[in-house]
Design an enzyme around this catalytic site. Sequence first.
Site, PDB file in Angstrom:
ATOM      1  N   TYR A 111       0.813  -1.219   0.000  1.00 31.98           N
ATOM      2  CA  TYR A 111       0.000   0.000   0.000  1.00 31.98           C
ATOM      3  C   TYR A 111       0.851   1.275   0.000  1.00 31.98           C
ATOM      4  O   TYR A 111       0.349   2.359  -0.287  1.00 31.98           O
ATOM      5  CB  TYR A 111      -0.874  -0.004   1.257  1.00 31.98           C
ATOM      6  CG  TYR A 111      -2.304   0.418   1.056  1.00 31.98           C
ATOM      7  CD1 TYR A 111      -3.291  -0.523   0.775  1.00 31.98           C
ATOM      8  CD2 TYR A 111      -2.695   1.739   1.179  1.00 31.98           C
ATOM      9  CE1 TYR A 111      -4.607  -0.155   0.616  1.00 31.98           C
ATOM     10  CE2 TYR A 111      -4.011   2.117   1.015  1.00 31.98           C
ATOM     11  CZ  TYR A 111      -4.959   1.174   0.736  1.00 31.98           C
ATOM     12  OH  TYR A 111      -6.272   1.543   0.587  1.00 31.98           O
TER      13      TYR A 111
ATOM     14  N   LYS B 224      -1.163 -13.161   5.649  1.00 31.30           N
ATOM     15  CA  LYS B 224      -1.088 -14.211   4.633  1.00 31.30           C
ATOM     16  C   LYS B 224       0.357 -14.730   4.644  1.00 31.30           C
ATOM     17  O   LYS B 224       1.058 -14.761   3.627  1.00 31.30           O
ATOM     18  CB  LYS B 224      -1.487 -13.608   3.265  1.00 31.30           C
ATOM     19  CG  LYS B 224      -1.661 -14.629   2.164  1.00 31.30           C
ATOM     20  CD  LYS B 224      -2.910 -15.464   2.281  1.00 31.30           C
ATOM     21  CE  LYS B 224      -2.910 -16.555   1.230  1.00 31.30           C
ATOM     22  NZ  LYS B 224      -4.024 -17.516   1.381  1.00 31.30           N
TER      23      LYS B 224
ATOM     24  N   ASP C  54      -7.397 -15.344   4.214  1.00 35.63           N
ATOM     25  CA  ASP C  54      -8.534 -15.887   3.448  1.00 35.63           C
ATOM     26  C   ASP C  54      -9.504 -16.626   4.374  1.00 35.63           C
ATOM     27  O   ASP C  54     -10.717 -16.408   4.329  1.00 35.63           O
ATOM     28  CB  ASP C  54      -8.076 -16.760   2.276  1.00 35.63           C
ATOM     29  CG  ASP C  54      -6.983 -17.755   2.620  1.00 35.63           C
ATOM     30  OD1 ASP C  54      -6.505 -17.757   3.782  1.00 35.63           O
ATOM     31  OD2 ASP C  54      -6.599 -18.548   1.741  1.00 35.63           O
TER      32      ASP C  54
ATOM     33  N   ASP D 129      -7.523  -2.836   4.774  1.00 36.08           N
ATOM     34  CA  ASP D 129      -8.406  -2.105   3.861  1.00 36.08           C
ATOM     35  C   ASP D 129      -9.579  -3.012   3.463  1.00 36.08           C
ATOM     36  O   ASP D 129     -10.761  -2.635   3.569  1.00 36.08           O
ATOM     37  CB  ASP D 129      -7.595  -1.681   2.635  1.00 36.08           C
ATOM     38  CG  ASP D 129      -8.340  -0.719   1.732  1.00 36.08           C
ATOM     39  OD1 ASP D 129      -9.390  -0.199   2.141  1.00 36.08           O
ATOM     40  OD2 ASP D 129      -7.864  -0.489   0.601  1.00 36.08           O
TER      41      ASP D 129
HETATM   42  O1  LIG Z   1      -6.735   6.357  -0.731  1.00 35.93           O
HETATM   43  C1  LIG Z   1      -7.689   5.892  -1.340  1.00 35.93           C
HETATM   44  O2  LIG Z   1      -8.153   6.424  -2.328  1.00 35.93           O
HETATM   45  C2  LIG Z   1      -8.351   4.641  -0.854  1.00 35.93           C
HETATM   46  C3  LIG Z   1      -8.029   4.344   0.568  1.00 35.93           C
HETATM   47  C4  LIG Z   1      -8.915   3.323   1.166  1.00 35.93           C
HETATM   48  O3  LIG Z   1      -9.674   2.629   0.542  1.00 35.93           O
HETATM   49  C5  LIG Z   1      -8.885   3.174   2.610  1.00 35.93           C
HETATM   50  O4  LIG Z   1      -7.967   3.672   3.256  1.00 35.93           O
HETATM   51  O5  LIG Z   1      -9.779   2.509   3.148  1.00 35.93           O
HETATM   52 MG   LIG Z   2     -10.787   1.237   1.760  1.00 46.38          MG
END
Ligand SMILES: O=C(O)CCC(=O)C(=O)O
Ligand SMILES: [Mg+2]
Length: 417
Positions: free
Chosen positions: A161, A231, A284, A308
């Site tokens: 991320y 995971k 999962d 997320d």
């Molecule tokens: O930064 C984004 O556009 C998405 C971030 C996201 O989905 C979140 O942090 O839950």
């Molecule tokens: Mg999100």
Amino acid sequence: MYQHITVPADGQKITVNADFSLNVPDNPIVPFIEGDGTGIDISPVMIKVIDAAVAKAYGGARKISWMEIYAGEKATNVYGPDVWLPEETLAVLKDYVVSIKGPLTTPVGGGIRSLNVALRQQLDLYVCLRPVRYFTGVPSPVKEPEKTDMVIFRENSEDIYAGIEYQQGSPEAKKLMDFLVNEMGVTKIRFPATSGLGIKPVSIEGTQRLVRKAIQYAIDNDKPSVTIVHKGNIMKYTEGGFRDWAYALAQKEFGAELIDGGPWCKFKNPRTGRDIIVKDSIADAFLQQILLRPAEYSVIATLNLNGDYISDALAAQVGGIGIAPGANLSDSVAMFEATHGTAPKYAGKDYVNPGSLILSAEMMLRHMGWLDAADLVISSMQKSIASKRVTYDFARLMEGATQVSCSGFGQVMVEHM
Ligand SMILES: O=C(O)CCC(=O)C(=O)O
Ligand SMILES: [Mg+2]
Ligand SMILES: NC(=O)C1=CN([C@@H]2O[C@H](COP(=O)(O)OP(=O)(O)OC[C@H]3O[C@@H](n4cnc5c(N)ncnc54)[C@H](OP(=O)(O)O)[C@@H]3O)[C@@H](O)[C@H]2O)C=CC1
């Protein structure tokens, strides 16, 4: 002092002590970012509801002075094209310590990288805290939604991320591919000439500071377990490392002892004497467990991408992301934000549920120690849902509901205070 930010004349800054406790004046200045898309709908409603709760709780003795700061599309209008995240926005977020933001758009594929991620990284807001609870009466796709009561601690600064990626066909991707193939002897990349590449950094420090917060939360809130979700069977040195370093921290810093030879372990909550179990689940399997046996999970500690996915999935179980709040935290700075995004198809229509941002603000009030106002927001949310005057997302699944607009739901909440 600032180029485009007007500091309210009638408020003071919240400050942080050396032990990270807050000094909150009766009239604190709280910066807010309106947000893109439906931010224009939900942010003013959030402010109205929170102002009403504070006024009701403290009879005028306390009041928030809101200070608008800019990021996303609105920043480009105010500061000029391509200024998506002005320096003074970052400076204010650091300096004023407690803030709240609406959602910000991130294009898919090309274009700017996520401003949400940039804010978290640049302020080192390493905890994404997303509590998931059920409000009676909310329509849910599961039979017993009240059994879902979890608090997600999502690592917020590392993992895939972080956005360290190299575009297919770029000189950088070629250079990295050559290094991997020629110097590291990597033979597993199926189509080396046409691959984009991403890097997944996961560190001991990053893992342990997040897991420390999750375990401390379990202690402070008398929770029965902390589950490390990963995971690690497949990504052994990143997600597997996360699991191993989390268990090691539980043992070293909290005195956890192995159960039946491990790896699960447990320790006594020093406040209550009750056992806290530290366990793990592969991601999962975890995603099916939370549907089938949600009552077995309480505090969740996980990596950035898993967190997320898990936060939207769990939000769905208790009625959807229209009501899922969140916070981004460092040791000193806190920036509150909803779990959902900008929902562009509804932007400017006064339509969506402002509940996520309102409940994020409720977390903010609690963080500030304004507990009476926070309690009032929760009780008003409960009564408003019970009144069945709700936004489209609940109304479409709720028998006997009257659908109200985004601002209409804010009004319903104010009436129930
Ligand atoms: O930064 C984004 O556009 C998405 C971030 C996201 O989905 C979140 O942090 O839950
Ligand atoms: Mg999100
Ligand atoms: N922290 C942030 O700022 C975040 C930003 N984003 C960004 O937002 C943009 C849009 O992302 P997208 O994937 O469409 O996800 P969104 O969360 O914006 O929307 C997905 C769906 O969730 C439902 N939803 C969202 N907000 C609400 C609300 N307030 N009330 C009720 N229902 C709601 C709607 O469902 P339905 O269609 O069923 O009505 C909507 O279509 C992207 O650019 C993304 O990067 C995404 C997540 C977080």
